[in-house]
Scaffold this motif. Structure first.
Motif, mmCIF file in Angstrom:
data_model
loop_
_atom_site.group_PDB
_atom_site.id
_atom_site.type_symbol
_atom_site.label_atom_id
_atom_site.label_comp_id
_atom_site.label_asym_id
_atom_site.label_seq_id
_atom_site.Cartn_x
_atom_site.Cartn_y
_atom_site.Cartn_z
ATOM 1 N N GLU A 95 -11.076 -24.415 25.804
ATOM 2 C CA GLU A 95 -12.808 -24.384 26.027
ATOM 3 C C GLU A 95 -13.185 -24.974 24.848
ATOM 4 O O GLU A 95 -14.221 -25.572 24.868
ATOM 5 N N THR A 98 -13.357 -28.675 25.691
ATOM 6 C CA THR A 98 -14.202 -28.887 26.712
ATOM 7 C C THR A 98 -15.758 -29.013 26.079
ATOM 8 O O THR A 98 -16.391 -29.947 26.382
ATOM 9 N N ALA A 144 -8.592 -32.200 32.747
ATOM 10 C CA ALA A 144 -9.208 -30.822 33.150
ATOM 11 C C ALA A 144 -10.468 -30.343 32.027
ATOM 12 O O ALA A 144 -11.504 -29.995 32.525
ATOM 13 N N CYS A 145 -10.139 -30.888 30.812
ATOM 14 C CA CYS A 145 -11.108 -30.619 30.031
ATOM 15 C C CYS A 145 -12.366 -31.712 30.210
ATOM 16 O O CYS A 145 -13.613 -31.115 30.086
ATOM 17 N N HIS A 147 -13.379 -32.857 33.253
ATOM 18 C CA HIS A 147 -13.979 -32.180 34.455
ATOM 19 C C HIS A 147 -14.824 -31.172 33.879
ATOM 20 O O HIS A 147 -16.047 -31.151 34.385
ATOM 21 N N ASP A 148 -14.339 -30.111 33.021
ATOM 22 C CA ASP A 148 -15.151 -29.051 32.909
ATOM 23 C C ASP A 148 -16.353 -29.484 31.993
ATOM 24 O O ASP A 148 -17.242 -28.769 31.908
ATOM 25 N N SER A 152 -16.957 -36.159 36.742
ATOM 26 C CA SER A 152 -16.502 -35.763 38.024
ATOM 27 C C SER A 152 -15.279 -36.930 38.211
ATOM 28 O O SER A 152 -14.445 -36.802 39.133
#
Length: 413
Positions: A95, A98, A144-145, A147-148, A152
């Motif tokens: 997190e 991100t 994933a980071c 994307h978050d 996209s």
């Protein structure tokens, strides 16, 4: 018209962003007027997360909170997804990464007036040496980071290959990119053809500037805090060695924040009670009590940079104990980094072997990355490729330049 592609070099120590505009690379000012952003965050006890220079300033000025650096190094490890109390709430390091990437994206959009949903990100050839599963996990974690953080469409390109695309040279020559960053060392052997750089082989190892700092700290600084010392037994005769674990963590950028716990303070207090040299363990107790780990890490980094100039340097630990300075000579630094030198040399030979190229066939070696400024890197390059000319690229922006140049073709492939 297709949406714009943001090129991002998310580095262990510094990050950069750029885009290709009218066929030219446009580096973005994502840190005031600067084109590079320290990959650092600070969570104050009250208020929003700070990043970059603001994070470092908050730490130096003694603001209460949690400072974190070298976040990239935890990708692919269980530590990335462990929930911890950071900045007054429970968060994972995923997190935190991100949030950093989201802030970088927002700055890029503010600078350009564009909206970025597509990103071409650099990545080391190997996040983790000789561990295919963990390497794949690290890329998946970083994807994933992104994307978050609001992207996209996420594509990756090995960092030394990006640097090869940005390099300049004569047609037909054989070049070797030596990219020494904060956390990894990456190598690309290429030939320059009519269409640009043609990659022949890429290789990488998990070794970088933070590892250089770690080795210097363990060899020269941590002994002044008790490492290598002895403890008196509570019962019986004889002595025990001082445990190494706390010192190893204290010398590792990513792990420093997790030392400031009641359990570690109890462990250090127990060491102090049994220490044969209590004055040294007392310094360790001060560091843990006053949360000075990052101050020490910055001091080691500065001492390394001074010593690299060839006249020697010093690690100033005045915050720990008034007047405490630990000299760092060129010879001491060379000895402390002997294993790292051997690793760099072996990795260069491995790259040449993969490409079926002899050292004598390399015409040009291009040094990239902040840690490529270390004299030992150039020394090892010249030892491996003695007939090649050696040049220094833009240390902190060569990779993002190459990513921008490759962005349209790569992301539409």
């Amino acid at each position: 018209m297709s949406s714009p592609v943001l090129a991002v070099d998310f580095g262990t120590s510094n990050s950069a962003a750029a885009l290709l505009q009218d066929g030219c690379v446009r580096r973005l000012r994502i840190e005031g007027e600067g084109e590079t952003l320290p990959t650092a965050v600070f969570f104050p006890e009250r208020g929003p997360m700070l990043i970059g220079e603001a994070a470092t300033t908050a730490l130096i000025e003694g603001e209460e909170g949690r400072f974190m650096r070298a976040l990239k190094s935890v990708l692919g490890t269980p530590l990335l997804h462990e929930s911890r109390l950071i900045g007054g709430k429970r968060r994972t390091l995923a997190e935190v990464i991100t949030a950093f990437l989201a802030a970088l994206r927002e700055r890029a959009e503010a600078e350009t007036g564009l909206t970025f949903q597509r990103v071409l990100s650099g990545r080391p050839v190997h996040f983790h040496s000789l561990d295919v599963a963990r390497d794949a996990k690290a890329e998946a974690d970083l994807r994933a980071c992104y994307h978050d953080a609001g992207f996209s469409d996420v594509t990756f390109l090995p960092e030394p290959e990006a640097a090869a695309f940005a390099s300049q040279g004569a047609s037909g020559e054989t070049g070797l990119i030596v990219d020494i960053g904060g956390g990894t060392s990456d190598f690309t052997l290429f030939r320059r053809g009519a269409a640009g750089a043609e990659v022949q082989a890429s290789h990488g190892i998990r070794l970088g500037g933070t590892d250089f700092d770690h080795a210097i700290s363990l060899a020269l600084v941590m002994p002044e805090m008790g490492l290598g010392g002895e403890l008196k037994r509570t019962l019986g005769e004889g002595r025990l060695p001082v445990p190494r674990a706390i010192y190893a963590d204290l010398s590792t950028w990513a792990l420093i924040p997790f030392l400031y716990t009641a359990e570690v303070r109890r462990q250090v207090a127990d060491l102090l009670r049994h220490a044969v040299e209590p004055e040294k363990i007392g310094r360790l107790a001060t560091v843990i009590r006053d949360e000075l780990g990052h101050d020490i890490a910055f001091a080691v980094e500065r001492g390394k940079i001074e010593a690299n100039k060839g006249t020697g340097g010093a690690v100033d630990l005045g915050l720990v104990e008034p007047g405490l300075r630990i000299p760092v000579s060129v010879g001491q630094m060379t000895a402390a980094l002997n294993a790292q030198r051997e690793g760099l040399r072996a990795a260069m030979y491995e790259t040449l072997m993969q490409a079926g190229t002899s050292p004598a066939q390399v015409d040009h070696v291009i040094l990239v990355g902040g840690s490529s400024l270390m004299r030992m890197v150039r020394d090892e390059v010249q030892a491996v490729c003695p007939t090649a000319r050696v040049s220094q690229a833009e240390a902190f922006t060569a990779v993002v330049d190459g990513l921008a140049l490759a962005s349209e073709a790569r992301i539409n492939a």
